[in-house]
Design an enzyme around this catalytic site. Structure first.
Site, PDB file in Angstrom:
ATOM      1  N   HIS A 287       0.834  -1.195   0.000  1.00 10.54           N
ATOM      2  CA  HIS A 287       0.000   0.000   0.000  1.00 10.54           C
ATOM      3  C   HIS A 287       0.870   1.247   0.000  1.00 10.54           C
TER       4      HIS A 287
ATOM      5  N   HIS B 294      -9.478   1.255 -10.955  1.00 10.79           N
ATOM      6  CA  HIS B 294      -9.032   2.192  -9.908  1.00 10.79           C
ATOM      7  C   HIS B 294      -7.578   2.595 -10.112  1.00 10.79           C
ATOM      8  N   PHE B 295      -6.712   1.617 -10.366  1.00  6.44           N
ATOM      9  CA  PHE B 295      -5.306   2.039 -10.316  1.00  6.44           C
ATOM     10  C   PHE B 295      -4.777   2.589 -11.634  1.00  6.44           C
ATOM     11  N   HIS B 296      -5.544   2.491 -12.717  1.00  5.17           N
ATOM     12  CA  HIS B 296      -5.077   3.205 -13.915  1.00  5.17           C
ATOM     13  C   HIS B 296      -5.411   4.688 -13.877  1.00  5.17           C
TER      14      HIS B 296
ATOM     15  N   TYR C 232       1.889   5.542  -2.319  1.00  4.03           N
ATOM     16  CA  TYR C 232       2.217   6.938  -1.972  1.00  4.03           C
ATOM     17  C   TYR C 232       3.630   7.287  -2.411  1.00  4.03           C
TER      18      TYR C 232
ATOM     19  N   ARG D  96     -10.545  -9.632 -12.771  1.00  2.23           N
ATOM     20  CA  ARG D  96      -9.295  -9.087 -13.309  1.00  2.23           C
ATOM     21  C   ARG D  96      -8.381 -10.271 -13.627  1.00  2.23           C
ATOM     22  N   ARG D  97      -7.230 -10.013 -14.248  1.00  3.89           N
ATOM     23  CA  ARG D  97      -6.220 -11.034 -14.525  1.00  3.89           C
ATOM     24  C   ARG D  97      -6.843 -12.248 -15.214  1.00  3.89           C
TER      25      ARG D  97
HETATM   26 FE1  HAS Z   1      -5.526   2.351  -4.178  1.00  4.72          FE
HETATM   27  C1  HAS Z   1      -5.881  -1.069  -4.621  1.00  4.72           C
HETATM   28  C2  HAS Z   1      -7.529   2.203  -1.397  1.00  4.72           C
HETATM   29  C3  HAS Z   1      -4.966   5.707  -3.549  1.00  4.72           C
HETATM   30  C4  HAS Z   1      -2.928   2.337  -6.440  1.00  4.72           C
HETATM   31  N1  HAS Z   1      -4.605   0.925  -5.329  1.00  4.72           N
HETATM   32  C5  HAS Z   1      -4.905  -0.418  -5.391  1.00  4.72           C
HETATM   33  C6  HAS Z   1      -4.046  -1.077  -6.331  1.00  4.72           C
HETATM   34  C7  HAS Z   1      -3.169  -0.113  -6.808  1.00  4.72           C
HETATM   35  C8  HAS Z   1      -3.553   1.140  -6.180  1.00  4.72           C
HETATM   36  C9  HAS Z   1      -2.039  -0.323  -7.796  1.00  4.72           C
HETATM   37  O1  HAS Z   1      -8.572   0.047   0.508  1.00  4.72           O
HETATM   38  C10 HAS Z   1      -4.140  -2.539  -6.762  1.00  4.72           C
HETATM   39  C11 HAS Z   1      -3.197  -3.470  -6.107  1.00  4.72           C
HETATM   40  C12 HAS Z   1      -3.408  -4.846  -6.671  1.00  4.72           C
HETATM   41  O2  HAS Z   1      -2.866  -5.136  -7.760  1.00  4.72           O
HETATM   42  O3  HAS Z   1      -4.152  -5.635  -6.071  1.00  4.72           O
HETATM   43  N2  HAS Z   1      -6.189   3.711  -2.770  1.00  4.72           N
HETATM   44  C13 HAS Z   1      -7.025   3.453  -1.748  1.00  4.72           C
HETATM   45  C14 HAS Z   1      -7.306   4.677  -1.000  1.00  4.72           C
HETATM   46  C15 HAS Z   1      -6.577   5.674  -1.624  1.00  4.72           C
HETATM   47  C16 HAS Z   1      -5.865   5.056  -2.717  1.00  4.72           C
HETATM   48  C17 HAS Z   1      -8.194   4.839   0.182  1.00  4.72           C
HETATM   49  N3  HAS Z   1      -4.235   3.768  -4.875  1.00  4.72           N
HETATM   50  C18 HAS Z   1      -4.150   5.077  -4.460  1.00  4.72           C
HETATM   51  C19 HAS Z   1      -3.056   5.733  -5.146  1.00  4.72           C
HETATM   52  C20 HAS Z   1      -2.478   4.777  -5.978  1.00  4.72           C
HETATM   53  C21 HAS Z   1      -3.231   3.551  -5.785  1.00  4.72           C
HETATM   54  C22 HAS Z   1      -2.645   7.163  -4.918  1.00  4.72           C
HETATM   55  C23 HAS Z   1      -1.316   4.873  -6.882  1.00  4.72           C
HETATM   56  C24 HAS Z   1      -0.641   5.957  -7.178  1.00  4.72           C
HETATM   57  N4  HAS Z   1      -6.544   0.881  -3.221  1.00  4.72           N
HETATM   58  C25 HAS Z   1      -7.248   1.011  -2.076  1.00  4.72           C
HETATM   59  C26 HAS Z   1      -7.707  -0.318  -1.619  1.00  4.72           C
HETATM   60  C27 HAS Z   1      -7.227  -1.254  -2.532  1.00  4.72           C
HETATM   61  C28 HAS Z   1      -6.503  -0.479  -3.527  1.00  4.72           C
HETATM   62  C29 HAS Z   1      -8.517  -0.646  -0.420  1.00  4.72           C
HETATM   63  C30 HAS Z   1      -7.414  -2.790  -2.504  1.00  4.72           C
HETATM   64  C31 HAS Z   1      -8.623  -3.186  -3.224  1.00  4.72           C
HETATM   65  C32 HAS Z   1      -8.738  -4.668  -3.449  1.00  4.72           C
HETATM   66  O4  HAS Z   1      -9.816  -5.219  -3.181  1.00  4.72           O
HETATM   67  O5  HAS Z   1      -7.780  -5.317  -3.900  1.00  4.72           O
HETATM   68  C33 HAS Z   1      -6.521   7.129  -1.177  1.00  4.72           C
HETATM   69  O6  HAS Z   1      -5.177   7.465  -0.911  1.00  4.72           O
HETATM   70  C34 HAS Z   1      -7.105   8.061  -2.191  1.00  4.72           C
HETATM   71  C35 HAS Z   1      -7.198   9.501  -1.698  1.00  4.72           C
HETATM   72  C36 HAS Z   1      -7.408  10.461  -2.830  1.00  4.72           C
HETATM   73  C37 HAS Z   1      -8.306  11.454  -2.872  1.00  4.72           C
HETATM   74  C38 HAS Z   1      -8.398  12.338  -4.095  1.00  4.72           C
HETATM   75  C39 HAS Z   1      -7.797  13.721  -3.866  1.00  4.72           C
HETATM   76  C40 HAS Z   1      -7.802  14.519  -5.131  1.00  4.72           C
HETATM   77  C41 HAS Z   1      -6.804  15.355  -5.519  1.00  4.72           C
HETATM   78  C42 HAS Z   1      -6.915  16.079  -6.841  1.00  4.72           C
HETATM   79  C43 HAS Z   1      -7.756  17.345  -6.729  1.00  4.72           C
HETATM   80  C44 HAS Z   1      -7.877  17.989  -8.055  1.00  4.72           C
HETATM   81  C45 HAS Z   1      -7.904  19.331  -8.256  1.00  4.72           C
HETATM   82  C46 HAS Z   1      -7.961  19.802  -9.670  1.00  4.72           C
HETATM   83  C47 HAS Z   1      -7.810  20.321  -7.173  1.00  4.72           C
HETATM   84  C48 HAS Z   1      -9.244  11.708  -1.757  1.00  4.72           C
HETATM   85  C49 HAS Z   1      -5.599  15.604  -4.684  1.00  4.72           C
HETATM   86  C50 HAS Z   1      -9.018  20.840  -9.914  1.00  4.72           C
HETATM   87  C51 HAS Z   1      -8.775  21.432 -11.251  1.00  4.72           C
HETATM   88  C52 HAS Z   1      -9.604  22.225 -11.935  1.00  4.72           C
HETATM   89  C53 HAS Z   1      -9.203  22.834 -13.213  1.00  4.72           C
HETATM   90  C54 HAS Z   1     -10.946  22.535 -11.413  1.00  4.72           C
HETATM   91  C1  HEM Z   2      -3.035  -4.127 -15.747  1.00  2.00           C
HETATM   92  C2  HEM Z   2      -4.189  -1.734 -19.826  1.00  2.00           C
HETATM   93  C3  HEM Z   2      -0.812   1.634 -18.807  1.00  2.00           C
HETATM   94  C4  HEM Z   2      -0.003  -0.501 -14.530  1.00  2.00           C
HETATM   95  C5  HEM Z   2      -3.684  -3.720 -16.900  1.00  2.00           C
HETATM   96  C6  HEM Z   2      -4.874  -4.335 -17.436  1.00  2.00           C
HETATM   97  C7  HEM Z   2      -5.187  -3.678 -18.582  1.00  2.00           C
HETATM   98  C8  HEM Z   2      -4.221  -2.629 -18.776  1.00  2.00           C
HETATM   99  C9  HEM Z   2      -6.364  -3.965 -19.509  1.00  2.00           C
HETATM  100  C10 HEM Z   2      -5.664  -5.455 -16.766  1.00  2.00           C
HETATM  101  C11 HEM Z   2      -5.225  -6.780 -17.158  1.00  2.00           C
HETATM  102  C12 HEM Z   2      -5.854  -7.889 -16.329  1.00  2.00           C
HETATM  103  O1  HEM Z   2      -6.194  -7.689 -15.152  1.00  2.00           O
HETATM  104  O2  HEM Z   2      -5.986  -8.999 -16.877  1.00  2.00           O
HETATM  105  C13 HEM Z   2      -3.325  -0.647 -19.923  1.00  2.00           C
HETATM  106  C14 HEM Z   2      -3.282   0.262 -21.051  1.00  2.00           C
HETATM  107  C15 HEM Z   2      -2.321   1.202 -20.765  1.00  2.00           C
HETATM  108  C16 HEM Z   2      -1.783   0.889 -19.459  1.00  2.00           C
HETATM  109  C17 HEM Z   2      -4.153   0.168 -22.288  1.00  2.00           C
HETATM  110  C18 HEM Z   2      -1.862   2.373 -21.589  1.00  2.00           C
HETATM  111  C19 HEM Z   2      -1.509   2.280 -22.847  1.00  2.00           C
HETATM  112  C20 HEM Z   2      -0.364   1.398 -17.520  1.00  2.00           C
HETATM  113  C21 HEM Z   2       0.503   2.275 -16.772  1.00  2.00           C
HETATM  114  C22 HEM Z   2       0.710   1.671 -15.560  1.00  2.00           C
HETATM  115  C23 HEM Z   2      -0.002   0.403 -15.559  1.00  2.00           C
HETATM  116  C24 HEM Z   2       1.055   3.590 -17.271  1.00  2.00           C
HETATM  117  C25 HEM Z   2       1.520   2.136 -14.376  1.00  2.00           C
HETATM  118  C26 HEM Z   2       2.355   3.118 -14.361  1.00  2.00           C
HETATM  119  C27 HEM Z   2      -0.676  -1.713 -14.540  1.00  2.00           C
HETATM  120  C28 HEM Z   2      -0.583  -2.704 -13.488  1.00  2.00           C
HETATM  121  C29 HEM Z   2      -1.440  -3.754 -13.841  1.00  2.00           C
HETATM  122  C30 HEM Z   2      -2.064  -3.381 -15.096  1.00  2.00           C
HETATM  123  C31 HEM Z   2       0.254  -2.607 -12.226  1.00  2.00           C
HETATM  124  C32 HEM Z   2      -1.733  -5.030 -13.047  1.00  2.00           C
HETATM  125  C33 HEM Z   2      -0.881  -6.159 -13.461  1.00  2.00           C
HETATM  126  C34 HEM Z   2      -1.261  -7.414 -12.714  1.00  2.00           C
HETATM  127  O3  HEM Z   2      -2.457  -7.676 -12.516  1.00  2.00           O
HETATM  128  O4  HEM Z   2      -0.324  -8.142 -12.313  1.00  2.00           O
HETATM  129  N1  HEM Z   2      -3.303  -2.671 -17.713  1.00  2.00           N
HETATM  130  N2  HEM Z   2      -2.407  -0.238 -18.988  1.00  2.00           N
HETATM  131  N3  HEM Z   2      -0.658   0.285 -16.751  1.00  2.00           N
HETATM  132  N4  HEM Z   2      -1.567  -2.152 -15.502  1.00  2.00           N
HETATM  133 FE1  HEM Z   2      -1.969  -1.207 -17.246  1.00  2.00          FE
HETATM  134 CU    CU Z   3      -3.776   0.201  -0.683  1.00  2.00          CU
END
Ligand code: HAS
Ligand code: HEM
Ligand code: CU
Length: 539
Positions: free
Chosen positions: A199, A350-352, A203, A413-414
């Site tokens: 997790h 979520h994570f894309h 960050y 997924r996967r």
């Molecule tokens: Fe996540 C699963 C919960 C944030 C990445 N997360 C994943 C996985 C990845 C990932 C890669 O609790 C999959 C792992 C796997 O392969 O199994 N995640 C959270 C929570 C947050 C969160 C509570 N995740 C992230 C971030 C990631 C990321 C950041 C990567 C960079 N996530 C989970 C949970 C799972 C999970 C469970 C497991 C699920 C499962 O069943 O497997 C929080 O940190 C999110 C807080 C974010 C916000 C948004 C703030 C918005 C901002 C932008 C404001 C925009 C402005 C623009 C001001 C509250 C800062 C305005 C502009 C104008 C022009 C108007």
């Molecule tokens: C998995 C598409 C770019 C990180 C996947 C999956 C798809 C996908 C369809 C799901 C596959 C599955 O669960 O069977 C794409 C496309 C991209 C892109 C079309 C842009 C051209 C990226 C980028 C990142 C990323 C930029 C991170 C920097 C991942 C990761 C997984 C994943 C971590 C999970 C792998 C796993 O399950 O082991 N992507 N992706 N992807 N992608 Fe991407």
């Molecule tokens: Cu997490």
């Protein structure tokens, strides 16, 4: 690394549209070999390289200290040797483990040793930045660390604590096991160590983007940092709360106490707070910038922002995609709701839009100014850069809509659709979202081609601008600084808060203590009841 990793993404998207191109690809033995490469290269390798470079350069320039380049290159080569070893294993189809490499799946030792070296390389940079900062503190007694350096140090301190789980998992368990020195590994213990890091690593990926949004974007937008102390506070909260929440990836793992899962769920909701602070604080900076350009109204101000600048636009689009990304995270974090979406297509959805967009598109933006800054070569095409950012944004939004929707229907997924049986009823109900995923893959492929064209044309270009016309590092001033310069004085209370926050070592110690309280009971009970199993090779 990103180029290779991203090249496989569209093939996976087509798989989700039920179009199988894998039968025509001689260089990939299976869908899962491709998926392993995609996840490892994008999420683990590209991010670690980019962050290690950026979070060495920014603090050094902010503090005015030259790093020891021998150490920096040593870190680079440690990482590179590791990546080559791991890549060799995955490309040879000897480590088709997906990027989570859960045992009992067992790959070549080269993969695990390579992964360890990648982490060690990043930790060398962590140590270097922390040492540079302590040296600077000694020679500047009583001074407040410049914001970009402060945030970089906090991020590295967080990573030092967070990486421990992965290091122990790989060094103590997986490497000896893959070498045949031990007979088995306990999968639950390995998963728990993995998610301890897994997790917090999200960050590690997103905080460098936050550094850019807080400390660089305001100047790029033509404004100032709305609140310097709020930025520092949010990073201290990340240092404290990033790690003791990993169990939210294991709600469905039996054998872990529901009590600790619930406690870590509550901490997950707490770690959302610094992201909310960031949303409002950075949003305020943008509004101030727009007002400085004559913008006004509830939303009308957004029109006055520099949308023609790809550096600005790519970052703001990244931020906008992070709003639904964060919201989805809160759904995942909720123990009861997660059971509906866990292991479904919802999760890659979520994570894309978090690591795949909030992080990656921000890194695109950074590369648009950093490359010209480092090489003095102008960006090859502003227009193409803008197009790549917009297409990446829309591609990922369509991707996320499709994948979240599929997840709610229950599409896993996967999953290699051409090889899967028993899904046809579900697939028939998910035609529209599955098509969206396929289409998004094509949009993203175009975006990636445009992005890499700009990058390579810039790198290979011959013209160089004069030293005077060099692109500066866009360190921004804060509102308080500007007001103090204008003679309005700063608030003494805020100055006091910044002094308290300056004691990063104290927060580091508190973070360590908190993570021990939150994890030790679980680890002790897992270690006292080991269930080692031998390795499997399913491919
Ligand atoms: Fe996540 C699963 C919960 C944030 C990445 N997360 C994943 C996985 C990845 C990932 C890669 O609790 C999959 C792992 C796997 O392969 O199994 N995640 C959270 C929570 C947050 C969160 C509570 N995740 C992230 C971030 C990631 C990321 C950041 C990567 C960079 N996530 C989970 C949970 C799972 C999970 C469970 C497991 C699920 C499962 O069943 O497997 C929080 O940190 C999110 C807080 C974010 C916000 C948004 C703030 C918005 C901002 C932008 C404001 C925009 C402005 C623009 C001001 C509250 C800062 C305005 C502009 C104008 C022009 C108007
Ligand atoms: C998995 C598409 C770019 C990180 C996947 C999956 C798809 C996908 C369809 C799901 C596959 C599955 O669960 O069977 C794409 C496309 C991209 C892109 C079309 C842009 C051209 C990226 C980028 C990142 C990323 C930029 C991170 C920097 C991942 C990761 C997984 C994943 C971590 C999970 C792998 C796993 O399950 O082991 N992507 N992706 N992807 N992608 Fe991407
Ligand atoms: Cu997490």
């Amino acid at each position: 690394m990103l180029l290779i990793g991203v090249a496989i993404g569209p093939l996976q998207a087509l798989n989700y549209a039920n179009i199988d191109v894998y039968q025509y690809l001689p260089f990939l033995k299976s869908y899962y070999q491709g998926l392993s490469l995609h996840g490892v290269l994008n999420a683990l390798v590209f991010t670690t390289y980019f962050i290690s470079g950026l979070l060495l350069y920014l603090p050094c320039r902010a503090l005015g200290v030259r790093p020891n380049l021998v150490v920096a290159w040593a870190a680079y080569w440690t990482m590179t040797i590791g990546v080559l070893m791991a890549a060799w294993a995955v490309l040879g189809n000897n480590a088709t483990l997906l990027y989570t490499f859960y045992p009992p799946l067992q790959g070549s030792p080269l993969f695990y040793i390579g992964a360890a070296l990648l982490v060690v390389g990043s930790l060398i940079i962590a140590a270097q930045v922390i040492v540079i900062w302590t040296g600077w503190k000694r020679s500047h007694p009583g001074e407040i660390t410049p914001l970009a350096a402060y945030m970089s140090v906090a991020t590295w301190m967080m990573w030092v604590i967070a990486s421990l789980g992965l290091v122990v998992e790989v060094v103590v368990f997986l490497i000896p096991w893959s070498l045949g020195w031990t007979k088995g590994v306990d999968p639950l213990l390995a998963r728990t160590l993995f998610w301890y890091t897994g997790h917090a690593i999200v960050y590690f990926w997103v905080l460098p983007a936050y550094i850019s949004w807080y400390a660089l974007l305001p100047r790029q937008a033509g404004g100032v940092i709305a609140s310097d102390s709020m930025a520092r506070l949010s990073f201290v909260l990340f240092l404290l709360l990033s790690t003791p929440v990993g169990l939210h990836h294991q709600y469905s793992d039996t054998g872990l106490s529901i009590g600790w899962k619930t406690v870590q769920m509550l901490l997950t909701f707490l770690v959302v707070v610094p992201s909310m602070l960031t949303a409002f604080s950075v949003g305020a900076s943008l509004e101030l910038a727009a007002q400085a350009r004559g913008g006004g109204g509830y939303f009308g101000w957004t029109r006055r922002l520099p949308w023609k600048d790809p550096v600005f636009t790519a970052q703001v689009l990244a931020m906008i995609s992070f709003i639904p990304g964060g919201a989805g995270g809160i759904v995942n974090a909720s123990l009861a709701l997660d059971t509906a979406v866990h292991n479904t297509a919802w999760i890659p959805g979520h994570f894309h839009i978090t690591v795949g967009t909030a992080t990656t598109l921000t890194f695109f933006a950074i590369s648009f100014w950093l490359l010209p800054h480092l090489t003095r070569k102008p960006l090859a095409s502003v227009k193409m850069a803008l197009w790549s950012a917009w297409l990446w944004f829309w591609g990922m939004i369509i991707f996320a809509v499709g994948m979240h929707w599929e997840g709610l229907i229950g599409i896993p997924r996967r999953t290699y659709f051409a090889g899967a049986t028993g899904l046809s009823e579900m697939i028939s109900r998910a035609q529209v979202p599955l098509a969206l995923t396929g289409i998004s893959g094509m949009v993203l492929a175009v975006a990636a081609v445009l992005y890499f064209t700009v990058i390579f044309r810039t790198l290979l270009g011959r013209t160089r601008v004069s030293a005077q016309a060099e692109v500066p590092i866009p360190f921004s001033q804060s509102l308080a600084e500007v007001e103090a310069l204008a003679g309005n004085g700063g608030s003494p209370k805020i100055a006091g808060a910044v002094r308290v926050l300056e004691r990063l070592w104290v927060f580091f110690a508190l973070a360590l203590a908190l993570v021990m309280v939150m994890y030790l009971p679980t680890f002790i009970s897992l270690l006292l009841n080991p269930h080692p199993v031998p390795g499997l090779r399913l491919w």
